[in-house]
Design an enzyme around this catalytic site. Structure first.
Site, PDB file in Angstrom:
ATOM      1  N   GLY A  12      33.283 -15.146   9.602  1.00  0.00           N
ATOM      2  CA  GLY A  12      33.346 -13.693   9.495  1.00  0.00           C
ATOM      3  C   GLY A  12      34.527 -13.234   8.679  1.00  0.00           C
ATOM      4  O   GLY A  12      34.601 -12.073   8.272  1.00  0.00           O
ATOM      5  N   HIS A  50      38.900   2.035   7.969  1.00  0.00           N
ATOM      6  CA  HIS A  50      39.218   1.005   8.957  1.00  0.00           C
ATOM      7  C   HIS A  50      40.520   1.315   9.693  1.00  0.00           C
ATOM      8  O   HIS A  50      41.311   2.149   9.267  1.00  0.00           O
ATOM      9  CB  HIS A  50      39.350  -0.354   8.273  1.00  0.00           C
ATOM     10  CG  HIS A  50      38.034  -0.994   7.952  1.00  0.00           C
ATOM     11  ND1 HIS A  50      37.320  -0.679   6.819  1.00  0.00           N
ATOM     12  CD2 HIS A  50      37.294  -1.926   8.621  1.00  0.00           C
ATOM     13  CE1 HIS A  50      36.193  -1.390   6.796  1.00  0.00           C
ATOM     14  NE2 HIS A  50      36.152  -2.157   7.884  1.00  0.00           N
ATOM     15  N   HIS A  51      40.719   0.538  10.755  1.00  0.00           N
ATOM     16  CA  HIS A  51      41.968   0.557  11.539  1.00  0.00           C
ATOM     17  C   HIS A  51      43.144   0.138  10.637  1.00  0.00           C
ATOM     18  O   HIS A  51      42.966  -0.652   9.690  1.00  0.00           O
ATOM     19  CB  HIS A  51      41.838  -0.392  12.730  1.00  0.00           C
ATOM     20  CG  HIS A  51      41.546  -1.818  12.324  1.00  0.00           C
ATOM     21  ND1 HIS A  51      42.531  -2.763  12.169  1.00  0.00           N
ATOM     22  CD2 HIS A  51      40.383  -2.446  12.006  1.00  0.00           C
ATOM     23  CE1 HIS A  51      41.997  -3.909  11.780  1.00  0.00           C
ATOM     24  NE2 HIS A  51      40.686  -3.744  11.684  1.00  0.00           N
ATOM     25  N   LYS A  95      44.141  -3.674   9.483  1.00  0.00           N
ATOM     26  CA  LYS A  95      43.303  -4.501   8.607  1.00  0.00           C
ATOM     27  C   LYS A  95      44.126  -5.061   7.446  1.00  0.00           C
ATOM     28  O   LYS A  95      44.852  -4.325   6.774  1.00  0.00           O
ATOM     29  CB  LYS A  95      42.118  -3.685   8.080  1.00  0.00           C
ATOM     30  CG  LYS A  95      41.189  -4.496   7.193  1.00  0.00           C
ATOM     31  CD  LYS A  95      39.864  -3.795   6.989  1.00  0.00           C
ATOM     32  CE  LYS A  95      38.962  -4.576   6.044  1.00  0.00           C
ATOM     33  NZ  LYS A  95      38.726  -5.972   6.444  1.00  0.00           N
TER      34      LYS A  95
HETATM   35  N1  LIG Z   1      32.286 -10.335   9.415  1.00  0.00           N
HETATM   36  C1  LIG Z   1      32.523  -9.379  10.325  1.00  0.00           C
HETATM   37  O1  LIG Z   1      31.603  -8.837  10.949  1.00  0.00           O
HETATM   38  C2  LIG Z   1      33.932  -8.984  10.598  1.00  0.00           C
HETATM   39  C3  LIG Z   1      34.926  -9.556   9.860  1.00  0.00           C
HETATM   40  N2  LIG Z   1      36.225  -9.267  10.146  1.00  0.00           N
HETATM   41  C4  LIG Z   1      37.207 -10.032   9.390  1.00  0.00           C
HETATM   42  O2  LIG Z   1      37.699 -11.079  10.242  1.00  0.00           O
HETATM   43  C5  LIG Z   1      39.025 -11.389   9.890  1.00  0.00           C
HETATM   44  C6  LIG Z   1      39.898 -11.294  11.127  1.00  0.00           C
HETATM   45  O3  LIG Z   1      39.970  -9.955  11.553  1.00  0.00           O
HETATM   46  P1  LIG Z   1      40.806  -9.564  12.861  1.00  0.00           P
HETATM   47  O4  LIG Z   1      40.323 -10.351  14.032  1.00  0.00           O
HETATM   48  O5  LIG Z   1      40.795  -8.092  12.922  1.00  0.00           O
HETATM   49  O6  LIG Z   1      42.272 -10.079  12.459  1.00  0.00           O
HETATM   50  P2  LIG Z   1      43.465 -10.492  13.426  1.00  0.00           P
HETATM   51  O7  LIG Z   1      44.696 -10.432  12.593  1.00  0.00           O
HETATM   52  O8  LIG Z   1      43.413  -9.709  14.695  1.00  0.00           O
HETATM   53  O9  LIG Z   1      43.143 -12.013  13.812  1.00  0.00           O
HETATM   54  C7  LIG Z   1      43.282 -13.101  12.945  1.00  0.00           C
HETATM   55  C8  LIG Z   1      43.850 -14.238  13.789  1.00  0.00           C
HETATM   56  O10 LIG Z   1      43.754 -15.456  13.059  1.00  0.00           O
HETATM   57  C9  LIG Z   1      44.919 -16.209  13.335  1.00  0.00           C
HETATM   58  N3  LIG Z   1      45.069 -17.214  12.313  1.00  0.00           N
HETATM   59  C10 LIG Z   1      45.618 -17.095  11.075  1.00  0.00           C
HETATM   60  N4  LIG Z   1      45.561 -18.267  10.426  1.00  0.00           N
HETATM   61  C11 LIG Z   1      44.959 -19.145  11.264  1.00  0.00           C
HETATM   62  C12 LIG Z   1      44.606 -20.525  11.178  1.00  0.00           C
HETATM   63  N5  LIG Z   1      44.883 -21.229  10.066  1.00  0.00           N
HETATM   64  N6  LIG Z   1      44.011 -21.115  12.227  1.00  0.00           N
HETATM   65  C13 LIG Z   1      43.732 -20.411  13.342  1.00  0.00           C
HETATM   66  N7  LIG Z   1      44.053 -19.112  13.504  1.00  0.00           N
HETATM   67  C14 LIG Z   1      44.646 -18.487  12.469  1.00  0.00           C
HETATM   68  C15 LIG Z   1      46.012 -15.155  13.383  1.00  0.00           C
HETATM   69  O11 LIG Z   1      47.182 -15.644  14.032  1.00  0.00           O
HETATM   70  C16 LIG Z   1      45.323 -14.060  14.169  1.00  0.00           C
HETATM   71  O12 LIG Z   1      45.476 -14.236  15.559  1.00  0.00           O
HETATM   72  C17 LIG Z   1      39.397 -10.435   8.754  1.00  0.00           C
HETATM   73  O13 LIG Z   1      39.176 -11.053   7.514  1.00  0.00           O
HETATM   74  C18 LIG Z   1      38.422  -9.280   8.955  1.00  0.00           C
HETATM   75  O14 LIG Z   1      38.200  -8.543   7.796  1.00  0.00           O
HETATM   76  C19 LIG Z   1      36.569  -8.395  11.125  1.00  0.00           C
HETATM   77  C20 LIG Z   1      35.614  -7.760  11.850  1.00  0.00           C
HETATM   78  C21 LIG Z   1      34.218  -8.000  11.654  1.00  0.00           C
HETATM   79  O1  LIG Z   2      38.851  -6.109   9.350  1.00  0.00           O
HETATM   80  C1  LIG Z   2      37.921  -5.526   9.963  1.00  0.00           C
HETATM   81  O2  LIG Z   2      38.115  -4.866  10.978  1.00  0.00           O
HETATM   82  C2  LIG Z   2      36.559  -5.641   9.427  1.00  0.00           C
HETATM   83  N1  LIG Z   2      36.346  -6.446   8.435  1.00  0.00           N
HETATM   84  C3  LIG Z   2      35.100  -6.678   7.797  1.00  0.00           C
HETATM   85  C4  LIG Z   2      35.154  -6.175   6.379  1.00  0.00           C
HETATM   86  O3  LIG Z   2      36.196  -6.291   5.718  1.00  0.00           O
HETATM   87  O4  LIG Z   2      34.133  -5.670   5.888  1.00  0.00           O
HETATM   88  C5  LIG Z   2      33.931  -6.151   8.597  1.00  0.00           C
HETATM   89  C6  LIG Z   2      34.190  -4.843   9.272  1.00  0.00           C
HETATM   90  O5  LIG Z   2      34.266  -3.859   8.305  1.00  0.00           O
HETATM   91  C7  LIG Z   2      35.462  -4.912  10.103  1.00  0.00           C
END
Ligand SMILES: NC(=O)C1=CN([C@@H]2O[C@H](COP(=O)(O)OP(=O)(O)OC[C@H]3O[C@@H](n4cnc5c(N)ncnc54)[C@H](O)[C@@H]3O)[C@@H](O)[C@H]2O)C=CC1
Ligand SMILES: O=C(O)C1=N[C@H](C(=O)O)C[C@H](O)C1
Length: 275
Positions: free
Chosen positions: A102, A159-160, A163
């Site tokens: 993701g 977004h929040h 991000k």
């Molecule tokens: N595809 C989807 O539906 C969605 C995608 N995202 C994406 O997911 C990603 C994460 O978003 P959030 O959870 O909001 O970020 P976040 O910052 O809350 O969590 C990321 C976590 O990954 C950890 N991390 C960093 N490097 C790492 C590694 N090498 N190994 C293990 N853990 C590691 C960090 O310490 C942190 O706890 C972003 O790229 C975001 O855009 C977010 C929401 C939905």
């Molecule tokens: O970082 C997020 O929160 C999200 N990341 C994804 C994106 O970059 O499109 C999915 C969703 O928008 C939430």
């Protein structure tokens, strides 16, 4: 979210660091490991996996944890950072693990690199999706279908403020789909625009020629508007994720299906039987 801001995940397996299953606990169902398990999305995925009767959480890893704990996993889910994800993917594919990704930051060169790794690991499946929300996928699909009927199209993603990246992966993908649809229809990607921007960024950034504007605002989770305009009328397609549980049905569907799809799959839409 930093690891110091980790939130507890309720359930049988305490997620306070690497959680390897050593063999003492019998695992029933698909064994799932999560990378980024202490982040906003990773912690939500851990809870969703624990709540699913056919899945078992066998490893929940954050920054600095030993990936060897993923040995017991059939499928690994990665919600880390654009900087970390490629190294994780190379490790997982070489270890023969199916992966649901993701994490954002996937451009064509990255996808090509990933395809190369997968070519050397027959039978391994990786699914990369910029958005696992079913409604978000529908919004992207509808935008692509609508694009050829209008003169102009612009995208606003909201977004929040935590991000890491801009524009969002969802906005990039939407712009690519819209641009491809307009090009196929023989239309210019960009609409009419007589403006000379007095400040850089005033008209957003162009993704495949489509203007994309990024808003970061306290109180928001993940939202997007696709604005389409023609003679005397507009159409606005808006998607809102109010809670990260919105992504979980798509993540769990992908976890269940990725092993049946060797090679690279891009986008949740491939699993949704859309026509
Ligand atoms: N595809 C989807 O539906 C969605 C995608 N995202 C994406 O997911 C990603 C994460 O978003 P959030 O959870 O909001 O970020 P976040 O910052 O809350 O969590 C990321 C976590 O990954 C950890 N991390 C960093 N490097 C790492 C590694 N090498 N190994 C293990 N853990 C590691 C960090 O310490 C942190 O706890 C972003 O790229 C975001 O855009 C977010 C929401 C939905
Ligand atoms: O970082 C997020 O929160 C999200 N990341 C994804 C994106 O970059 O499109 C999915 C969703 O928008 C939430």
């Amino acid at each position: 979210m930093s690891d110091s801001e980790s939130r507890p995940v309720t359930g049988a397996v305490p997620v306070t660091g690497a959680v390897p299953v050593t063999g003492a606990v019998p695992v029933t169902g698909t064994a799932v490991g999560v990378l980024g398990a202490r982040g906003r999305m990773g912690s939500t995925v851990c809870a969703a996996v624990e709540a699913a009767a056919d899945l078992a959480l066998v490893a929940a890893l954050g920054t600095g944890d030993d990936r060897g704990a993923l040995a017991a996993a059939d499928v690994v889910v990665d919600f880390t950072t654009p900087d970390a994800v490629m190294d994780n993917l190379r490790w997982c594919v070489q270890a023969g693990k199916h992966v649901v990704v993701g994490t954002t930051g996937f451009d064509e060169p990255r996808l090509a690199t990933l395809r190369g790794w997968l070519a050397a690991a027959p039978g391994v499946g990786v699914l990369v999706a910029p958005n696992f929300g079913v409604a978000a996928v529908l919004m992207m699909t509808f935008a692509a279908r609508a694009a050829r009927f209008f003169d102009s199209v612009e995208i606003i993603e909201l977004h929040h403020p935590g991000k890491a990246d801009a524009p969002s992966g969802t906005a990039r993908r939407t712009a690519q789909l819209v641009a491809a649809a307009r090009t196929t229809a023989g239309l210019p990607v960009a609409g009419p625009d007589a403006t000379t921007a007095a400040l850089d960024g005033a008209r957003g950034a162009r993704v495949d020629g489509v203007p994309v504007h990024a808003v970061r605002l306290a109180g928001l989770v993940a939202h997007q508007e696709v604005l389409l305009g023609g003679a005397g009328e507009t159409l606005t397609l808006r998607h809102d994720s109010y809670d990260r549980t919105s992504f979980m049905p798509g993540v769990l569907l992908s976890v269940r299906k990725v092993g049946e799809r060797p090679g690279l799959t891009v986008g949740l839409e491939s699993l949704l039987d859309l026509d």
